[in-house]
Design a protein around this motif. Structure first.
Motif, PDB file in Angstrom:
ATOM      1  N   GLU A  63      67.212  27.404  31.672  1.00  0.00           N
ATOM      2  CA  GLU A  63      68.323  26.490  32.125  1.00  0.00           C
ATOM      3  C   GLU A  63      67.760  25.747  33.507  1.00  0.00           C
ATOM      4  OE1 GLU A  63      68.310  29.933  31.357  1.00  0.00           O
ATOM      5  OE2 GLU A  63      69.803  29.886  29.781  1.00  0.00           O
ATOM      6  N   GLN A  64      66.939  25.991  34.287  1.00  0.00           N
ATOM      7  CA  GLN A  64      66.183  25.197  35.298  1.00  0.00           C
ATOM      8  C   GLN A  64      65.325  24.523  34.772  1.00  0.00           C
ATOM      9  OE1 GLN A  64      64.575  28.792  37.554  1.00  0.00           O
ATOM     10  NE2 GLN A  64      65.919  28.307  39.055  1.00  0.00           N
ATOM     11  N   GLN A  65      64.634  24.615  33.685  1.00  0.00           N
ATOM     12  CA  GLN A  65      63.853  23.441  32.996  1.00  0.00           C
ATOM     13  C   GLN A  65      64.808  22.426  32.502  1.00  0.00           C
ATOM     14  OE1 GLN A  65      61.706  25.421  29.944  1.00  0.00           O
ATOM     15  NE2 GLN A  65      59.914  26.362  31.446  1.00  0.00           N
ATOM     16  N   LEU A  66      65.630  22.584  31.707  1.00  0.00           N
ATOM     17  CA  LEU A  66      66.637  21.355  31.194  1.00  0.00           C
ATOM     18  C   LEU A  66      67.332  20.915  32.603  1.00  0.00           C
ATOM     19  CD1 LEU A  66      68.165  23.361  28.259  1.00  0.00           C
ATOM     20  CD2 LEU A  66      66.566  21.338  28.119  1.00  0.00           C
ATOM     21  N   ALA A  67      67.778  21.402  33.476  1.00  0.00           N
ATOM     22  CA  ALA A  67      68.252  20.989  34.485  1.00  0.00           C
ATOM     23  C   ALA A  67      67.492  19.949  35.211  1.00  0.00           C
ATOM     24  CB  ALA A  67      68.835  22.092  35.495  1.00  0.00           C
ATOM     25  N   LEU A  68      66.369  20.486  35.495  1.00  0.00           N
ATOM     26  CA  LEU A  68      65.203  19.510  36.230  1.00  0.00           C
ATOM     27  C   LEU A  68      64.896  18.369  35.307  1.00  0.00           C
ATOM     28  CD1 LEU A  68      63.190  19.258  38.501  1.00  0.00           C
ATOM     29  CD2 LEU A  68      61.277  20.321  36.954  1.00  0.00           C
ATOM     30  N   THR A  69      65.064  18.408  34.159  1.00  0.00           N
ATOM     31  CA  THR A  69      64.873  16.906  33.144  1.00  0.00           C
ATOM     32  C   THR A  69      66.037  16.194  33.319  1.00  0.00           C
ATOM     33  OG1 THR A  69      66.089  18.002  31.252  1.00  0.00           O
ATOM     34  CG2 THR A  69      63.619  18.496  31.552  1.00  0.00           C
ATOM     35  N   ARG A  70      67.256  16.860  33.616  1.00  0.00           N
ATOM     36  CA  ARG A  70      68.402  16.062  33.877  1.00  0.00           C
ATOM     37  C   ARG A  70      68.350  15.407  35.298  1.00  0.00           C
ATOM     38  NH1 ARG A  70      71.209  20.768  31.807  1.00  0.00           N
ATOM     39  NH2 ARG A  70      71.779  21.205  33.774  1.00  0.00           N
ATOM     40  N   PHE A  71      68.093  15.927  36.247  1.00  0.00           N
ATOM     41  CA  PHE A  71      67.843  15.553  37.433  1.00  0.00           C
ATOM     42  C   PHE A  71      66.824  14.547  37.965  1.00  0.00           C
ATOM     43  CE2 PHE A  71      70.778  19.183  38.220  1.00  0.00           C
ATOM     44  CZ  PHE A  71      72.012  18.299  38.639  1.00  0.00           C
ATOM     45  N   GLU A  72      65.726  14.890  37.225  1.00  0.00           N
ATOM     46  CA  GLU A  72      64.661  13.828  37.503  1.00  0.00           C
ATOM     47  C   GLU A  72      64.720  12.538  36.489  1.00  0.00           C
ATOM     48  OE1 GLU A  72      60.466  15.723  36.831  1.00  0.00           O
ATOM     49  OE2 GLU A  72      60.608  16.476  39.327  1.00  0.00           O
ATOM     50  N   ALA A  73      65.632  12.738  35.415  1.00  0.00           N
ATOM     51  CA  ALA A  73      66.125  11.426  34.649  1.00  0.00           C
ATOM     52  C   ALA A  73      66.892  10.638  35.609  1.00  0.00           C
ATOM     53  CB  ALA A  73      66.882  11.879  33.644  1.00  0.00           C
ATOM     54  N   VAL A  74      67.847  11.332  36.390  1.00  0.00           N
ATOM     55  CA  VAL A  74      68.630  10.551  37.228  1.00  0.00           C
ATOM     56  C   VAL A  74      67.693  10.185  38.435  1.00  0.00           C
ATOM     57  CG1 VAL A  74      70.403  10.691  38.977  1.00  0.00           C
ATOM     58  CG2 VAL A  74      70.526  11.851  36.632  1.00  0.00           C
ATOM     59  N   ASN A  75      66.906  10.716  38.884  1.00  0.00           N
ATOM     60  CA  ASN A  75      65.826  10.186  40.006  1.00  0.00           C
ATOM     61  C   ASN A  75      65.287   8.950  39.508  1.00  0.00           C
ATOM     62  OD1 ASN A  75      64.571  10.759  42.513  1.00  0.00           O
ATOM     63  ND2 ASN A  75      62.729  11.020  41.333  1.00  0.00           N
ATOM     64  N   PHE A  76      64.488   9.010  38.131  1.00  0.00           N
ATOM     65  CA  PHE A  76      63.777   8.048  37.610  1.00  0.00           C
ATOM     66  C   PHE A  76      64.558   6.800  37.646  1.00  0.00           C
ATOM     67  CE2 PHE A  76      62.117   5.957  33.623  1.00  0.00           C
ATOM     68  CZ  PHE A  76      60.958   5.569  34.179  1.00  0.00           C
ATOM     69  N   PHE A  77      65.830   6.831  36.978  1.00  0.00           N
ATOM     70  CA  PHE A  77      66.544   5.745  36.848  1.00  0.00           C
ATOM     71  C   PHE A  77      66.964   5.255  38.152  1.00  0.00           C
ATOM     72  CE2 PHE A  77      68.056   7.065  32.315  1.00  0.00           C
ATOM     73  CZ  PHE A  77      66.851   6.636  31.726  1.00  0.00           C
ATOM     74  N   SER A  78      67.245   6.236  39.181  1.00  0.00           N
ATOM     75  CA  SER A  78      67.726   5.714  40.611  1.00  0.00           C
ATOM     76  C   SER A  78      66.306   4.804  41.229  1.00  0.00           C
ATOM     77  CB  SER A  78      67.896   6.705  41.676  1.00  0.00           C
ATOM     78  OG  SER A  78      69.214   7.770  40.915  1.00  0.00           O
TER      79      SER A  78
END
Length: 294
Positions: A63-78
């Motif tokens: 769950e943490q791994q998938l959450a990290l991909t989500r928030f790092e995608a948002v960070n990358f696009f930001s």
């Protein structure tokens, strides 16, 4: 020396302009935005996350791994949004200057496309992440104030180029990663398609301005090279956002960031991301390692 005193930048951009015109798309109708994205899929390629290849990744729950991909995608696009805003402001200030009159037509395409990129990155972040991450502090080390105006002009375009090359490395990979949701692949694919032209243009402008610096004050080249290496490292470090770790439910975010940045597996990953750019800088004569490939 103001911009008006820089030698005119003359480039053959006919092919790039033709590609920009023939490949035009309407970003406001090109994407199908789902109401939500699958929670059981990574939003960013797992091998591109900032903990990939380390024991720190293995210690996370799924769950943490998938959450990290989500928030790092948002960070990358930001990061893309903030980078685009900065480069657009630099280009807009120069688009009708005499030095850039010969490339002004392409710069209009450039600005239009980058504005559209900023829009669809923000759409993804706000629709699915609920926010943008704030811009990170600018690079302070290696001030360029002591350099000549021409060398500083070179650095402006070098920063634009470095930003685009790093982003494109990630876009190209994620555009074909079937594990990602379709909308994430599409955004990366479309951006990669446009950035290939922007990188080609950026390299041409960089080589032109670098040649001018070499002719006027070659002693500044090592100073420029040192600054650009610092900027490469700074740019990579912005991917490691402690706020994304916290949002993913990972404790001790600042300590984790420090550990990750120093991890041998991550340093090797950084070298892979930066390999193409460093090779270009070295070949052009503006790399710390000289003209040989690193």
């Amino acid at each position: 020396m103001p911009v008006s005193e820089i030698e005119p930048v003359q480039l053959d951009l006919g092919r790039l302009e033709q590609m920009a015109e023939s490949g035009y798309y309407n970003p406001y109708t090109a994407f199908e935005w789902p109401d939500s994205i699958e929670a059981d899929k990574p939003w960013m390629s797992e091998s591109l996350t900032t903990l990939a290849g380390t024991e720190m990744w293995d210690e996370l729950t799924r769950e943490q791994q998938l959450a990290l991909t989500r928030f790092e995608a948002v960070n990358f696009f930001s990061l893309n949004i903030h980078g685009i805003r900065e480069l657009m402001s630099e280009v807009v200030m120069r688009i009708h200057e005499r030095a850039y009159a010969g490339v002004s037509e392409f710069l209009h395409h450039f600005i239009g496309e980058e504005n559209e990129h900023m829009w669809f990155f923000a759409q993804f972040c706000l629709r699915y992440g609920g926010k943008l991450y704030p811009a990170q502090p600018k690079l302070q080390a290696g001030s360029v104030d002591h350099l000549s105006p021409l060398a500083r002009e070179l650095i402006v375009f070098a920063r634009v180029l470095i930003f685009e090359e790093i982003v494109d490395h990630y876009n190209a990979y994620m555009a074909t990663d079937e594990s990602l949701p379709h909308i994430a692949r599409e955004i990366n694919r479309v951006h990669h398609q446009d950035e290939s032209r922007h990188v080609a243009f950026g390299r041409m402008v960089f080589v032109n301005l670098l040649g001018q610096v070499k002719r006027r004050d070659p002693d500044e080249i090592p100073l420029v090279a040192a600054y650009l290496e610092s900027y490469l490292q700074y740019s990579i470090a912005t991917l490691y956002n402690p706020a994304a770790y916290r949002d993913a439910g990972i404790p001790d975010a600042l300590a984790l960031r420090r550990r990750a940045l120093e991890h041998p597996a991550r340093k090797a990953a950084h070298d892979q991301v930066l390999k193409r750019t460093r090779r270009f800088l070295a070949k052009s004569g503006a790399g710390l390692g000289g003209p040989a490939d690193r």
